[in-house]
Design a protein around this motif. Structure first.
Motif, PDB file in Angstrom:
ATOM      1  N   THR A  26       0.833  -1.212   0.000  1.00 29.05           N
ATOM      2  CA  THR A  26       0.000   0.000   0.000  1.00 29.05           C
ATOM      3  C   THR A  26       0.863   1.255   0.000  1.00 29.05           C
ATOM      4  O   THR A  26       0.568   2.229  -0.709  1.00 29.05           O
ATOM      5  CB  THR A  26      -0.926  -0.006   1.227  1.00 29.05           C
ATOM      6  OG1 THR A  26      -1.751  -1.172   1.199  1.00 29.05           O
ATOM      7  CG2 THR A  26      -1.813   1.226   1.244  1.00 29.05           C
ATOM      8  N   ALA A  29       2.380   1.524  -3.591  1.00 29.80           N
ATOM      9  CA  ALA A  29       1.370   1.936  -4.562  1.00 29.80           C
ATOM     10  C   ALA A  29       0.903   3.364  -4.283  1.00 29.80           C
ATOM     11  O   ALA A  29       0.672   4.142  -5.214  1.00 29.80           O
ATOM     12  CB  ALA A  29       0.183   0.976  -4.521  1.00 29.80           C
ATOM     13  N   GLY A  30       0.780   3.711  -2.995  1.00 28.38           N
ATOM     14  CA  GLY A  30       0.389   5.079  -2.652  1.00 28.38           C
ATOM     15  C   GLY A  30       1.437   6.080  -3.078  1.00 28.38           C
ATOM     16  O   GLY A  30       1.117   7.158  -3.592  1.00 28.38           O
ATOM     17  N   VAL A 332      -8.647   6.519  -0.217  1.00 29.58           N
ATOM     18  CA  VAL A 332      -7.873   5.819  -1.239  1.00 29.58           C
ATOM     19  C   VAL A 332      -6.882   4.861  -0.568  1.00 29.58           C
ATOM     20  O   VAL A 332      -6.740   3.698  -0.978  1.00 29.58           O
ATOM     21  CB  VAL A 332      -7.129   6.814  -2.146  1.00 29.58           C
ATOM     22  CG1 VAL A 332      -6.155   6.093  -3.066  1.00 29.58           C
ATOM     23  CG2 VAL A 332      -8.125   7.615  -2.969  1.00 29.58           C
ATOM     24  N   MET A 336      -6.912   0.826  -0.970  1.00 33.59           N
ATOM     25  CA  MET A 336      -5.759   0.079  -1.472  1.00 33.59           C
ATOM     26  C   MET A 336      -5.296  -0.958  -0.461  1.00 33.59           C
ATOM     27  O   MET A 336      -4.902  -2.076  -0.830  1.00 33.59           O
ATOM     28  CB  MET A 336      -4.613   1.040  -1.811  1.00 33.59           C
ATOM     29  CG  MET A 336      -4.824   1.848  -3.065  1.00 33.59           C
ATOM     30  SD  MET A 336      -3.311   2.649  -3.659  1.00 33.59           S
ATOM     31  CE  MET A 336      -2.927   3.728  -2.280  1.00 33.59           C
ATOM     32  N   PHE A 339      -7.563  -3.907  -0.715  1.00 33.32           N
ATOM     33  CA  PHE A 339      -7.282  -4.616  -1.961  1.00 33.32           C
ATOM     34  C   PHE A 339      -6.038  -5.490  -1.822  1.00 33.32           C
ATOM     35  O   PHE A 339      -6.058  -6.688  -2.157  1.00 33.32           O
ATOM     36  CB  PHE A 339      -7.093  -3.613  -3.095  1.00 33.32           C
ATOM     37  CG  PHE A 339      -6.614  -4.231  -4.376  1.00 33.32           C
ATOM     38  CD1 PHE A 339      -7.490  -4.873  -5.233  1.00 33.32           C
ATOM     39  CD2 PHE A 339      -5.272  -4.179  -4.728  1.00 33.32           C
ATOM     40  CE1 PHE A 339      -7.045  -5.465  -6.414  1.00 33.32           C
ATOM     41  CE2 PHE A 339      -4.813  -4.752  -5.904  1.00 33.32           C
ATOM     42  CZ  PHE A 339      -5.704  -5.401  -6.749  1.00 33.32           C
ATOM     43  N   PHE A 340      -4.954  -4.913  -1.326  1.00 37.37           N
ATOM     44  CA  PHE A 340      -3.718  -5.688  -1.194  1.00 37.37           C
ATOM     45  C   PHE A 340      -3.851  -6.773  -0.122  1.00 37.37           C
ATOM     46  O   PHE A 340      -3.254  -7.850  -0.250  1.00 37.37           O
ATOM     47  CB  PHE A 340      -2.548  -4.764  -0.877  1.00 37.37           C
ATOM     48  CG  PHE A 340      -2.054  -3.990  -2.060  1.00 37.37           C
ATOM     49  CD1 PHE A 340      -1.508  -4.640  -3.156  1.00 37.37           C
ATOM     50  CD2 PHE A 340      -2.137  -2.606  -2.092  1.00 37.37           C
ATOM     51  CE1 PHE A 340      -1.059  -3.928  -4.258  1.00 37.37           C
ATOM     52  CE2 PHE A 340      -1.682  -1.879  -3.188  1.00 37.37           C
ATOM     53  CZ  PHE A 340      -1.145  -2.554  -4.277  1.00 37.37           C
TER      54      PHE A 340
END
Length: 358
Positions: A26, A29-30, A332, A336, A339-340
């Motif tokens: 996260t 990706a963030g 967000v 995420m 999701f991960f």
């Protein structure tokens, strides 16, 4: 061709490592997302995860960590019990709102009386309100077979409308110059939920969250009801043969998680929130779902996950203030993370293989 192959036996360490890997993924990706938006990714991640604990404003943000984590841990503790049994309460946000309304109603009915009984009565009313709201999907599932997922989720929007009606109608402050919202309970000593130790952020909601963690651990690991919950989640047919009544389990899990969510709402409206408004819901009920899964549905894991999610709330606010990041940053990040977490959870049950299936 890349495919998923079921593991015959998953290593124990994968269950421990996968939440950590989800958090790291996260962050990466963030950081990439922030870079694409034109922000410094290192500064953004540092502001969200480091500055609330060790930055210039840490003196303010550290106590806020417990303020934010308290309701998340309290709600997630109740949700985890149902999730372990395969009973999915997705509407804790609605139970949180109704609990806050019921608890505030007791305070407003007693105003301006002073008495030691007022705050305990508010806590009981908050728990009862959340329990009653949680029992609606329980009764519908047991009587009609309706999905508790859909019913509990739809009841969130009903609860939000009830809160708006209360703020503009029955609970509107008569001394508020016509503005929507109830009296500020922080200004009513008998009904307020102040810090118990100045400068720490610890209030009765935080105490209740810690008690809930220990109570959940005892229930799930030392009580026959916890054994039945675990069996029902792992092997529903075997649970029926063992004498576990699904209807009783549904009512227990949804009622308990609703009661804890209602208590969280009460502690919030009597403390940091202060009053019932048309936007009283804070999203804690939804975020607590992530907390429960990030904590592997284990009480200690939920405690740590609640602190981490609270950190994203506070760090997101700091990032908005210091870096002008969009207000949706926190949502967000939390999305995420979920999701991960689900992605890495899949890898605990399956392994990646190249080639065609046999």
């Amino acid at each position: 061709m890349l495919r998923l192959e079921p593991r015959t036996r998953a290593p124990w360490w994968l269950g421990v490592v996968s939440p950590v890997m989800a958090v790291v993924a996260t962050m990466l990706a963030g950081g990439l997302l922030f870079a694409l938006m034109g922000f410094d990714p290192v500064a953004s991640i540092r502001t969200i995860f480091w500055d609330p604990l060790f930055g210039p404003a840490a003196g303010y943000s550290r106590p806020q960590l417990l303020v934010k984590a308290g309701p998340l841990i309290l709600i997630a503790s109740g949700l985890a019990i149902g999730f372990r049994a395969g009973i999915w309460n997705i509407g804790a946000e609605g139970q949180y709102i109704i609990g806050g309304i019921c608890g505030a109603a007791v305070a407003l009915a007693a105003y301006p009386s002073e008495g030691f009984w007022i705050f305990p009565a508010m806590v009981l009313a908050g728990a009862a309100g959340g329990w009653a709201w949680g029992m609606i999907p329980a009764i519908l599932r047991n009587r009609t077979g309706a999905s508790e997922i859909l019913v509990s989720l739809m009841l969130v929007y009903v609860a939000q409308r009830v809160a708006a009606w209360m703020a503009f109608g029955p609970m509107r402050n008569p001394e508020g110059f016509g503005m929507p919202g109830s009296r500020n309970l922080q200004q009513y000593p008998a009904a307020s939920n102040p810090e118990l130790i100045a400068g720490t952020g610890i209030h009765w909601g935080v105490v209740a969250a810690v008690v809930a963690v220990f109570a959940t651990w005892f229930l799930m690991s030392r009580h026959i009801r916890g054994f039945r919950i675990r069996v029902a989640g792992l092997a529903p047919r075997a649970a029926r043969f063992a004498g576990v009544r699904p209807e009783t389990l549904v009512a227990f899990c949804l009622g308990l998680s609703g009661a804890l969510a209602g208590m969280a709402g009460l502690f919030e409206v009597a403390g940091p929130g202060g009053q019932i408004t048309d936007s009283f819901g804070s999203g804690y009920g939804f975020t607590a779902i992530i907390v429960a899964f990030l904590g592997r549905l284990h009480p200690v894991g939920i405690l740590l996950a609640g602190l981490l999610m609270a950190l994203t709330y506070i760090g997101g606010e700091l990032a908005q203030l210091m870096l002008s990041l969009p207000a949706a940053t926190v949502q967000v990040f939390q999305g995420m993370l979920l999701f991960f977490l689900l992605a890495f959870d899949t890898l605990t049950r399956y392994r990646l293989r190249w080639g065609t299936a046999r």
